[in-house]
Design an enzyme around this catalytic site. Structure first.
Site, PDB file in Angstrom:
ATOM      1  N   GLU A 168      47.959  42.710  31.333  1.00 27.84           N
ATOM      2  CA  GLU A 168      47.172  42.818  30.513  1.00 27.84           C
ATOM      3  C   GLU A 168      46.819  43.407  29.931  1.00 27.84           C
ATOM      4  O   GLU A 168      47.364  44.811  30.146  1.00 27.84           O
ATOM      5  CB  GLU A 168      45.591  42.068  31.391  1.00 27.84           C
TER       6      GLU A 168
ATOM      7  N   GLU B  72      43.370  43.494  39.801  1.00 26.65           N
ATOM      8  CA  GLU B  72      41.734  44.151  39.314  1.00 26.65           C
ATOM      9  C   GLU B  72      40.862  44.502  40.491  1.00 26.65           C
ATOM     10  O   GLU B  72      39.492  43.756  40.570  1.00 26.65           O
ATOM     11  CB  GLU B  72      41.167  43.695  38.320  1.00 26.65           C
TER      12      GLU B  72
HETATM   13  C1  FCB Z   1      40.152  41.782  32.714  1.00 26.52           C
HETATM   14  C2  FCB Z   1      40.062  40.652  34.017  1.00 26.52           C
HETATM   15  C3  FCB Z   1      40.935  39.607  32.512  1.00 26.52           C
HETATM   16  C4  FCB Z   1      39.986  39.778  31.401  1.00 26.52           C
HETATM   17  C5  FCB Z   1      39.536  40.579  30.418  1.00 26.52           C
HETATM   18  C6  FCB Z   1      39.440  40.499  29.541  1.00 26.52           C
HETATM   19  O1  FCB Z   1      39.210  42.585  33.228  1.00 26.52           O
HETATM   20  O2  FCB Z   1      41.133  40.356  34.503  1.00 26.52           O
HETATM   21  O3  FCB Z   1      39.864  38.070  33.442  1.00 26.52           O
HETATM   22  O4  FCB Z   1      38.490  38.729  31.229  1.00 26.52           O
HETATM   23  O5  FCB Z   1      39.172  41.386  31.674  1.00 26.52           O
END
Ligand code: FCB
Length: 505
Positions: free
Chosen positions: A411, A207
């Protein structure tokens, strides 16, 4: 003759005795009507063969042992130790104590049916000050973790940078200082050399948008009824020009790391980023709105995904930033655009909904941003606007814009207000509804031929959720932070069954 049938049509035909064969794997049904035998394409709910069903975590959020075995402090240690930054004064000093409990955690993942695990390596565990002499005890921990995973049949997918920059480098300017890119590449090459005998996939950076923009200026995120301000470590408030330079250094660090991994890793080692795509979703699925959303997605990601995948900043971005645009050379752009093996995207929500504007055709101003309705559903987190179709459009656009050969959802998940009932049960029905609806859309992308090869659920277990501390529970496994007891939630069963069937059910 070929005709498309819905599942219901097929069920009816089957009941009437006219369905003569249905292949579960291809979804192709043969329909017989008198002498007329036709083929119907029945949508299956299956994912591709060999699909990676993984869960994800990051070092600062779970490891604890913040100053053990030669680890240096990171910017997150500093930030969390500064009163007022984290809810309830929580810190990652102990967190899930995963540093000492990794064996139990790997066993839990195995029980959940995961065949892949995305974790991150804490840079200051390996190089306490960011550069210089490596710390053998730090490396040892990741060697043991990787061995444990491999023995459990779980493919390790490490991320090299999930925001815990060595504090010593921050003291020299952090990502504002171009030297940090070189330090990062050296560390990345070192890890590839040490782990690529057992690790076949590396993510460079997690990110970019979050740690750069939220960490160096703060960011307003659109939510239903307005915006929400989010800030992260190191908590700076840079000018637009300074921020753009940090953005540039982050993608340059990524490109240099890709080259270092290629130089030091075993042949065949794969590498890619794990970026939170700023996704524009077409509110209505008609060709002109889809096109508008695709153009908007490319522009919104100009400083990160787009430049990494195209090797240049878009004209729209450079024009919009004007005199504040980053300073860069052609050589740097070449490094930033180093060829990748896969693209990892974190997908939680549509960032914006769009429709085509009247001036479709111009690069900027060719889409209309549609605000979220006040009553638009959201999950437990204010920022987690519900939009399952994001998990269709994100990989779809990564393929259509950049011809990615391999895509991983690095994610996806949601926090819940989980409570233990009946002693040891957590009935997180909201998380299951969330996962089912998002995975249905991911499967739709896969059925369209988008090369989605893996899905990593955030998160394996409840953990330290940055500025929200331990109050935001994202895990498939519940963690009691007083006793460190782990308890799988109902959603862990859902995950296991989905992975077992390789089908969204
Ligand atoms: C993302 C992050 C991760 C976690 C999720 C909920 O932005 O990469 O570490 O905090 O959100």
């Amino acid at each position: 003759m070929s005709k498309h049938f819905t599942r219901r049509n097929v069920a009816k035909l089957a009941a009437a005795g006219t369905l003569v064969g249905l292949s579960e794997t291809t979804g192709v049904a043969q329909i017989s009507q008198g002498t007329d035998t036709r083929t119907a394409h029945v949508p299956t709910r299956e994912f591709s063969k060999g699909f990676y069903w993984g869960t994800a975590t990051s070092s600062y959020q779970i490891e604890g042992a913040w100053n053990e075995d030669g680890k240096g402090p990171s910017i997150w240690d500093t930030y969390a130790h500064t009163p007022g930054n984290i809810q309830n004064g929580d810190t990652g000093d102990v967190a899930n104590d995963h540093y000492h409990r990794y064996k139990e955690d790997v066993a839990l993942m195995k029980n959940m049916g995961a065949n892949a695990y995305r974790f991150s390596i804490a840079w200051p565990r390996i190089f306490a000050n960011g550069t210089g002499q490596p710390n053998p005890k730090g490396l040892d921990f990741y060697n043991r973790l990787v061995d444990e995973l491999v023995a459990a049949g779980i493919a390790p997918f490490p991320t090299l940078y999930h925001w815990d920059l060595p504090q010593a480098l921050q003291d020299k300017g952090g990502w504002q200082n171009r030297d940090t890119t070189k330090a990062f590449a050296d560390y990345a090459g070192y890890m590839a050399d040490k782990l690529s005998d057992r690790v076949h996939h590396f993510f460079t950076i997690n990110e970019f948008r979050s740690f750069v923009d939220m960490g160096h200026q703060g960011m307003d995120v659109p939510i239903s009824g307005g915006t929400m301000h989010i800030a992260l470590a190191p908590g700076l408030k840079l000018s637009r020009r300074e921020l753009n330079q940090v953005r540039h250094h982050a993608v340059l660090g990524h490109g240099m790391a890709v080259q270092a991994i290629r130089a030091k890793g075993r042949a065949g080692t794969k590498v890619g980023p794990a970026e939170v795509i700023e996704l524009a979703v077409p509110l209505i699925e008609a060709p002109e709105h889809i096109k508008a959303a695709e153009i908007a997605t490319r522009e919104r990601n100009a400083p990160f995904l787009t430049v990494m995948l195209e090797g240049k900043y878009t004209d729209g971005y450079l024009k919009e930033q004007g005199a504040d645009a980053p300073k860069f050379t052609d050589d740097e752009l070449k490094i930033i655009g180093s060829p990748l093996d896969f693209v990892g995207i974190n997908v939680y929500r549509p960032l914006i909904y769009v429709l085509a504007s009247d001036q479709l055709g111009q690069v900027s101003g060719s889409w209309r941003e549609i605000p979220f309705a006040k009553g638009h559903p959201k999950m437990f987190n204010q920022w987690l606007t519900l939009g399952p179709e994001a998990l269709y459009w994100a990989p779809k656009f990564v393929q259509s814009l950049w011809k990615a050969k391999e895509i991983h959802i690095t994610e996806n998940g949601c926090a819940s207000d989980d409570v233990l009932v009946d002693g040891d049960k957590i009935y997180d029905t909201d998380r299951i509804v969330f996962l089912r609806s998002y995975l249905t859309q991911l499967q739709r992308a896969s059925a369209d031929g988008v090369p989605v090869m893996g899905y990593f659920q955030w998160s394996t277990m409840d953990n330290f959720e940055w500025t929200s501390g331990f109050g935001n529970r994202f895990g498939l496994i519940h963690v009691d932070f007083k006793t460190q007891k782990r308890t799988p939630k109902s959603s862990a069963l859902f995950f296991r069954e989905t992975a077992r069937q390789n089908v969204v059910a």
